[in-house]
Write a protein that holds these residues in place. Structure first.
Motif, PDB file in Angstrom:
ATOM      1  N   ALA A 163     -18.677  55.858 100.097  1.00  0.00           N
ATOM      2  CA  ALA A 163     -17.423  55.099  99.999  1.00  0.00           C
ATOM      3  C   ALA A 163     -16.420  55.763  99.056  1.00  0.00           C
ATOM      4  O   ALA A 163     -15.303  55.260  98.906  1.00  0.00           O
ATOM      5  N   LYS A 164     -16.838  56.859  98.412  1.00  0.00           N
ATOM      6  CA  LYS A 164     -16.010  57.550  97.409  1.00  0.00           C
ATOM      7  C   LYS A 164     -15.644  56.604  96.259  1.00  0.00           C
ATOM      8  O   LYS A 164     -14.518  56.584  95.764  1.00  0.00           O
ATOM      9  N   ASP A 165     -16.628  55.799  95.858  1.00  0.00           N
ATOM     10  CA  ASP A 165     -16.470  54.868  94.743  1.00  0.00           C
ATOM     11  C   ASP A 165     -16.775  55.615  93.443  1.00  0.00           C
ATOM     12  O   ASP A 165     -17.893  55.581  92.928  1.00  0.00           O
ATOM     13  N   LEU A 166     -15.779  56.299  92.906  1.00  0.00           N
ATOM     14  CA  LEU A 166     -15.991  57.145  91.736  1.00  0.00           C
ATOM     15  C   LEU A 166     -16.329  56.338  90.493  1.00  0.00           C
ATOM     16  O   LEU A 166     -17.049  56.826  89.610  1.00  0.00           O
ATOM     17  N   GLU A 167     -15.825  55.118  90.414  1.00  0.00           N
ATOM     18  CA  GLU A 167     -16.083  54.317  89.216  1.00  0.00           C
ATOM     19  C   GLU A 167     -17.558  53.966  89.092  1.00  0.00           C
ATOM     20  O   GLU A 167     -18.121  53.987  87.998  1.00  0.00           O
TER      21      GLU A 167
ATOM     22  N   ILE B 160     -14.797  70.155  97.635  1.00  0.00           N
ATOM     23  CA  ILE B 160     -15.157  71.133  98.678  1.00  0.00           C
ATOM     24  C   ILE B 160     -15.284  70.452 100.039  1.00  0.00           C
ATOM     25  O   ILE B 160     -14.820  70.965 101.058  1.00  0.00           O
ATOM     26  N   PHE B 161     -15.927  69.279 100.024  1.00  0.00           N
ATOM     27  CA  PHE B 161     -16.161  68.515 101.255  1.00  0.00           C
ATOM     28  C   PHE B 161     -15.583  67.111 101.061  1.00  0.00           C
ATOM     29  O   PHE B 161     -16.311  66.180 100.665  1.00  0.00           O
ATOM     30  N   PRO B 162     -14.298  66.921 101.280  1.00  0.00           N
ATOM     31  CA  PRO B 162     -13.655  65.630 100.983  1.00  0.00           C
ATOM     32  C   PRO B 162     -14.263  64.445 101.731  1.00  0.00           C
ATOM     33  O   PRO B 162     -14.208  63.314 101.240  1.00  0.00           O
TER      34      PRO B 162
ATOM     35  N   HIS C 277     -15.947  71.567 105.460  1.00  0.00           N
ATOM     36  CA  HIS C 277     -15.595  72.547 104.426  1.00  0.00           C
ATOM     37  C   HIS C 277     -14.074  72.720 104.380  1.00  0.00           C
ATOM     38  O   HIS C 277     -13.512  73.521 105.119  1.00  0.00           O
ATOM     39  N   LYS C 278     -13.424  72.005 103.455  1.00  0.00           N
ATOM     40  CA  LYS C 278     -11.965  72.048 103.353  1.00  0.00           C
ATOM     41  C   LYS C 278     -11.485  72.518 101.984  1.00  0.00           C
ATOM     42  O   LYS C 278     -10.269  72.625 101.754  1.00  0.00           O
ATOM     43  N   GLY C 279     -12.402  72.782 101.058  1.00  0.00           N
ATOM     44  CA  GLY C 279     -12.021  73.229  99.722  1.00  0.00           C
ATOM     45  C   GLY C 279     -12.704  74.528  99.360  1.00  0.00           C
ATOM     46  O   GLY C 279     -13.696  74.931  99.973  1.00  0.00           O
TER      47      GLY C 279
END
Length: 242
Positions: free
Chosen positions: A113-117, A154-156, A182-184
């Motif tokens: 979920a890209k929940d960085l917190e 690197i891999f968003p 691979h986008k970064g």
């Protein structure tokens, strides 16, 4: 850890004394066994003929080894004439303030979920994260979030499919498949890999040690050679030709 609570009720005061002597002897003999964490003998304050034993062992193997010792087998054979009812044994499970398995399950949910917190919340001053293929360790409060932020760079669209997650004590082992595009720029052990737009998948195995709901140590293993073969096959071919 394996913990057992044993209850023994004796027929009379003479039987109680015999059982007490036998339990104390068993306590001494069991004290030197490998894997013993605790071994205690109690009597009930309200009933001098009732005894309890609390014993804890480091793992199932140590507990099973204890059950097969000659001194325990001799003890169980000796006590039958002293007891008013069959010995009762209850296996106990410690109630922990944190569910380590759930903590790591939520980590991978947060990754997807890209929940960085949430990922950041798992770090502490004592935290360490080792990326095994890179032989690179991060430490401190940002030790858990930093590797993931780098990976997302690197891999968003990176995700993790967890196929096996096993918890025992303070340790949790997760195995699965990581995916992403691979986008970064990837500063890898094989050199800098420019964005290729390739969709990859890679097998991983992460080993965690937790303390009070935080990740104390993480060792992250993944198939870097397999990943390189997908992102930059020419580098794999050049390495094989050397």
């Amino acid at each position: 850890m394996k913990t057992a609570w044993i209850t023994l009720n004796t027929k009379d005061s003479e039987s109680a004394q015999n059982l007490k002597d036998s339990l104390l002897n068993l306590l001494t003999l069991s004290g030197s066994e490998p894997g013993k964490v605790a071994y205690e003998v109690f009597t009930a304050e309200s009933d001098e003929n009732q005894f309890h034993v609390r014993e804890s062992w480091s793992d199932s193997e140590a507990f099973e080894a204890h059950l097969n010792t000659p001194h325990l087998k001799a003890f169980t054979a000796d006590i039958n004439d002293w007891l008013s009812s069959p010995m009762q044994a209850t296996m106990l499970q410690k109630v922990e303030p944190f569910d380590n398995k759930q903590v790591i399950e939520k980590l991978y949910q947060a990754v997807n979920a890209k929940d960085l917190e949430y990922i950041r919340s798992l770090g502490a001053d004592f935290s360490e994260w080792l990326d095994v293929p890179f032989d690179y360790t991060t430490t401190g409060k940002d030790a858990i979030i930093d590797p993931w932020v780098s990976w997302f760079g690197i891999f968003p669209d990176a995700t993790c499919e967890v196929r096996s997650l096993v918890a025992f004590g303070d340790y949790v082992i997760a195995q699965g498949i990581g995916r992403g595009t691979h986008k970064g720029v990837f500063h890898s052990p094989a050199g800098t890999l420019q964005p290729s737009g390739v969709s990859m998948q890679v097998n991983f195995c992460d080993v965690y040690k937790l303390r009070q709901g935080k990740i104390e140590r993480a060792d992250s293993y993944f198939d870097f050679y397999g990943l390189l073969r997908q992102l930059a096959p020419e580098k794999v071919g050049a390495a094989q030709a050397m």
